[in-house]
Write an enzyme that holds these catalytic residues in place. Structure first.
Site, PDB file in Angstrom:
ATOM      1  N   HIS A 151     -55.318   6.376  29.902  1.00 14.27           N
ATOM      2  CA  HIS A 151     -54.180   7.102  29.345  1.00 14.27           C
ATOM      3  C   HIS A 151     -54.496   8.572  29.076  1.00 14.27           C
ATOM      4  O   HIS A 151     -53.594   9.423  29.116  1.00 14.27           O
ATOM      5  CB  HIS A 151     -53.724   6.422  28.052  1.00 14.27           C
ATOM      6  N   ASP A 375     -42.410   2.328  46.598  1.00  9.97           N
ATOM      7  CA  ASP A 375     -42.127   1.630  47.856  1.00  9.97           C
ATOM      8  C   ASP A 375     -43.274   1.899  48.818  1.00  9.97           C
ATOM      9  O   ASP A 375     -43.461   3.022  49.285  1.00  9.97           O
ATOM     10  CB  ASP A 375     -40.803   2.136  48.443  1.00  9.97           C
TER      11      ASP A 375
END
Length: 427
Positions: A151, A375
């Site tokens: 993070h 995608d």
């Protein structure tokens, strides 16, 4: 049946383009937004249905190498400079890439078993990888892509941009480097203008304080609640909330408070992540790669929360989020860079989280993150799931497949059923 790991290796960037925007700089200092966030890996899991010609693991490997050449921080390592300050070393050591298979059925239900779809590391070079990927192939042809990242290197928005770029690379389309000037989003003013109390919001004095832990011996259950588009519309009408997030967050807050059985006078709160990209002045490009998040903390008594109508909870949420504006972000930068954090030995509030956030909730909205746009060449995911973390009170709010909203909420097991029931009520 288990998840079987077939291979594990490090994928390094491909230097096929002339001059990455990082130039010849090999060390990237973390800025104040990077250092105030959680000092750990966070993760997300994507599920893809089998297309007619599913992309092979080799194809995903190649696309990852291309994307890493534009996002070299994810191929680097976290370290400390000579003065002990945290930095990212752009050494191209690589991202961890794990290939696995399973006979487990779909869909995946929220549970500790989700960890099997994320890389397991035993330290060493692989364990130090900033970005870690596991591809798990199902017997039906479906694919799970588990992705975890540190993070301190990137927030959810930045990680989502990287994942979209990875998919673009897999589809053979050109990429553009992100905006990555970490110093540009944390410039100190002269003179400093510290207008808010950051000592008791983003920071705390005692690193040994375990935060909001509640002493209870119980398992933590990840509860998935689906709100249909019609139910969300009803919540927005009832709460008079201008956004899905405010309406759903208000509903979850009241439901959790009722399920936990908090006393009327007990103060409950939310910790809500607020992205600063569109709130700073001037705005920071959405392509910024790093951390740019602060937190709104609405509070009220448990009795007031459950007695008042839903619009009361939503209004508290809206008012507190509105306070985290450009002026607040500027004030935080000035405070964090003033030297007070080091002189007073302040620690980030994000490091205080223990096993429970009781009597509050830590709410992350993924509604606007680009995760649903990922995608790799076979279509977008049919399910995006946060990883299971055994901390009571964690909440992630995501778009639902039908246009509604999915909420993943960690509750102690003994309160989970009541929480589900209260979530369905609109009174």
């Amino acid at each position: 049946m288990e998840v079987r790991v077939k291979s594990s290796r490090l994928v390094k960037p491909i230097d096929f383009h002339s001059s990455p925007s990082t130039g010849h700089v090999r060390i990237v200092p973390l800025n104040v937004f990077d250092k105030v966030t959680m000092n750990l890996h966070v993760a997300v899991i994507f599920l893809f249905r089998p297309p007619p010609a599913p992309p092979s693991n080799a194809h995903l490997d190649r696309g990852l190498a291309v994307a890493l050449s534009y996002y070299r921080e994810f191929a680097g390592r976290l370290a400390a400079d000579g003065d002990g300050n945290p930095v990212i070393v752009l050494n191209d050591a690589g991202a961890l890439f794990v290939e696995a298979t399973t006979e487990l059925p779909l869909p995946l239900e929220p549970s500790p078993a989700l960890r099997r779809f994320l890389p397991s590391t035993d330290g060493g070079d692989a364990g130090d990888a900033v970005a870690q990927v596991q591809l798990t192939r199902f017997a039906c042809g479906s694919l799970a892509v588990g992705f975890s990242w540190h993070h301190r290197v990137a927030d959810g928005h930045a990680a989502g941009n990287f994942l979209v770029a990875w998919g673009i690379a897999c589809r053979g389309m050109p990429l553009r480097p992100p905006f990555r000037d970490r110093s540009a989003v944390a410039v100190l003013r002269e003179p400093l203008e510290i207008r808010f109390d950051h000592r008791n919001t983003e920071y705390y004095l005692n690193a040994d304080d375990d935060g909001y832990n509640f002493p209870i011996d119980d398992d933590v259950t990840m509860v998935k609640v689906h709100f249909t588009p019609e139910f969300v519309a009803d919540l927005r009408t009832e709460s008079e909330a201008p956004t899905k997030f405010e309406a759903v967050a208000a509903q979850l807050w009241r439901a959790a408070t009722r399920a936990r059985g908090l006393s009327e006078r007990e103060t409950t709160h939310l910790v809500i992540s607020v992205d600063g990209r569109r709130r700073t002045s001037p705005p920071i490009p959405g392509e910024y790669f790093g951390n740019l998040v602060l937190w709104a903390v609405p509070r009220t008594s448990a009795g007031d929360l459950v007695r008042q109508p839903l619009r009361h909870a939503a209004s508290i949420i809206r008012e507190e989020i509105a306070k985290i504006d450009a002026g607040y972000f500027r004030s935080f930068v000035d405070f964090a860079g003033s030297g007070a954090v080091e002189a007073e030995k302040l620690v980030p509030a994000a490091e205080r989280e223990g096993r429970a956030l009781w009597p509050g909730l830590d709410v992350a909205s993924w509604l606007r993150l680009p995760f649903s746009e990922v995608d790799f060449g076979g279509g977008r995911p049919f399910q995006v799931t946060p990883a299971y973390v055994p901390v009571e009170g964690l909440v992630a709010i995501l778009p639902g497949e039908d246009g509604g909203v999915d909420a993943y909420v960690n509750m102690f097991d003994r309160y989970a059923d009541n929480f589900r029931r209260f979530c369905r009520r609109s009174d």
